[in-house]
Design an enzyme around this catalytic site. Structure first.
Site, short mmCIF file in Angstrom:
data_model
loop_
_atom_site.label_atom_id
_atom_site.label_comp_id
_atom_site.label_asym_id
_atom_site.label_seq_id
_atom_site.Cartn_x
_atom_site.Cartn_y
_atom_site.Cartn_z
N TRP A 102 0.80 -1.22 0.00
CA TRP A 102 0.00 0.00 0.00
C TRP A 102 0.84 1.27 0.00
CZ3 TRP A 102 -4.18 -0.28 -2.36
CH2 TRP A 102 -5.00 -1.38 -2.26
N ASP A 172 -1.80 6.56 6.30
CA ASP A 172 -2.88 5.69 5.81
C ASP A 172 -3.20 4.70 6.94
OD1 ASP A 172 -4.51 3.80 4.63
OD2 ASP A 172 -3.19 3.40 2.93
N LYS A 196 -12.91 -1.50 6.07
CA LYS A 196 -12.21 -2.51 6.88
C LYS A 196 -12.62 -2.44 8.35
CE LYS A 196 -9.03 -3.02 3.28
NZ LYS A 196 -8.01 -2.38 2.48
C1 LIG Z 1 -7.53 -1.65 1.50
C2 LIG Z 1 -6.46 -0.61 1.64
C3 LIG Z 1 -6.32 0.45 0.73
C4 LIG Z 1 -7.18 0.57 -0.51
O1 LIG Z 1 -8.47 0.91 -0.24
P1 LIG Z 1 -9.51 1.27 -1.43
O2 LIG Z 1 -10.68 1.74 -0.66
O3 LIG Z 1 -9.72 0.02 -2.21
O4 LIG Z 1 -8.89 2.33 -2.26
C5 LIG Z 1 -5.35 1.39 0.97
N1 LIG Z 1 -4.54 1.32 2.02
C6 LIG Z 1 -4.63 0.31 2.93
C7 LIG Z 1 -3.71 0.29 4.11
C8 LIG Z 1 -5.58 -0.68 2.75
O5 LIG Z 1 -5.68 -1.68 3.65
#
Ligand SMILES: *Cc1c(COP(=O)(O)O)cnc(C)c1O
Length: 361
Positions: A102, A172, A196
């Site tokens: 990521w 993030d 998530k």
């Molecule tokens: C799942 C995830 C993403 C991507 O998320 P989207 O909503 O599909 O853009 C980005 N960063 C992390 C840490 C993730 O777990």
């Protein structure tokens, strides 16, 4: 009704009581004669959801007053573009810590708009650790320093917030926001896709220190990508994904009922401890991540070969243990243990792991 033990990495399990509330309110929200999806986003009724969800998020995370909370449409990856567009004009570079898929993806996107300075990377070692802070080559003039609090695919997590001095820290937190208390005042920006640990797909939470809203944008930044404009419009510039926002409001309310982040953190710790203990106890399971940064959200492990992993997944499914297959990028097994996954569910997986280890000797 039949529901499985759900270890999905995302979109992920929701608390049962949240699903039940959604179901009960689907046709007739709060006795008003319409569903929450069938009313305007500027109505006083939707405004209640807007205000309550912001209040609850601020309360749960102890967000200081000088931060804005945005509820933006789209996935977490949208932020990979919005951040450089909104924050990097007139700065020589953006500093990045590269610790997995990521952060690598965020770097590739940022390169389209700005100079990228990779201050530390564990790529050479298959992202199996977090490079020690004293090896980082920070640029004191960087627009911001970016990192990924939990690498969802590799299963690597920062246990501490890195100290980067006066450079705004951008994080993030998609796969570990709301998993435990954190000190928001250490950050310039925190963002997280909701699907998530905070709801369903379609919505991203952005917590941004107000002074950063004043920064000049890159010249072609679309107005719909402008943090300051969204802040001014209370995140209602674009018609927001109202149903996703509603679900997030239910999840935040559920978290408060659980006793908040201190309480959920204790359960989360027990969940991941349980699985890592088994991984370390039995030779048939391996986890390649350095112990001081093993993810508490996504526990990744391997068996000796693909055939054994296939057997493991098949037998797991026969016991209603679902979505344990690792990401295509990394393979292996991955158990995602977000807030909505109860301790009892993890105990059932743990029991199965012991049994499987014993049967293959
Ligand atoms: C799942 C995830 C993403 C991507 O998320 P989207 O909503 O599909 O853009 C980005 N960063 C992390 C840490 C993730 O777990």
């Amino acid at each position: 009704m039949h529901r499985v033990h759900n270890f999905s990495a995302g979109p992920a399990a929701l608390p049962l009581s949240v699903l039940e509330k959604m179901q009960a309110e689907l046709l007739d929200w709060q006795g008003r004669g319409y569903s929450v999806m069938e009313m305007g986003h500027r109505t006083p009724m939707f405004r209640e959801i807007v205000d309550q969800s912001e209040r609850d998020l601020r309360e749960l995370m102890h967000i200081p007053k000088d931060y804005s909370v945005l509820f933006l449409p789209g996935g977490a990856r949208v932020q990979f573009a919005m951040l450089p567009m909104n924050l990097s004009a007139n700065y020589p570079c953006i500093d990045f810590i590269e610790t997995g898929f990521w952060s690598q993806t965020a770097i590739a996107e940022a390169k389209r708009y700005a100079n990228v300075n990779i201050v530390a990377s564990s790529k050479q070692d298959h992202y199996s650790y977090i490079p020690a802070r004293d090896t980082w080559q920070l640029n004191p003039n960087a627009a911001y320093c970016y990192y990924t609090a939990n690498e969802t695919i590799e299963g690597v997590e920062f246990y501490d917030i890195p100290d980067v001095g006066d450079i705004p820290l951008v994080c993030d937190m998609t796969s570990n926001i709301l998993a435990r208390p954190i000190e928001v005042s250490r950050f310039g920006v925190i963002f997280a896709g909701a699907q998530k640990n905070a709801g369903i797909a379609g919505l991203t939470l952005v917590i941004i220190r107000n002074d950063l809203l004043q920064r000049q944008k890159l010249p072609h930044t679309p107005s719909v990508f402008d943090y300051a404009l969204e802040a001014e419009k209370s995140s209602l510039l674009i018609t927001p994904p109202t149903f996703s926002w509603y679900v997030t409001s239910l999840v935040l309310n559920w978290l408060k009922e659980q006793g908040g982040l201190e309480a959920i953190a204790k359960i989360n710790q027990q969940k991941s401890d349980l699985l890592y203990q088994i991984i370390d106890e039995y030779d048939c399971y391996t986890n390649p991540i350095q112990k001081q940064c093993r993810s508490r959200s996504n526990v990744v492990f391997r068996l000796a070969n693909a055939e054994l992993e296939h057997q493991f997944l098949q037998q797991a499914e026969a016991r209603d243990l679902f979505f344990l297959k690792g990401h295509a990028v990394s393979g292996g097994i991955r158990a995602s243990l977000y807030n909505a996954v109860p301790l009892e569910t993890v105990q059932i997986l743990a029991e199965f792991m012991r049994e499987f280890a014993n049967t293959i000797g």
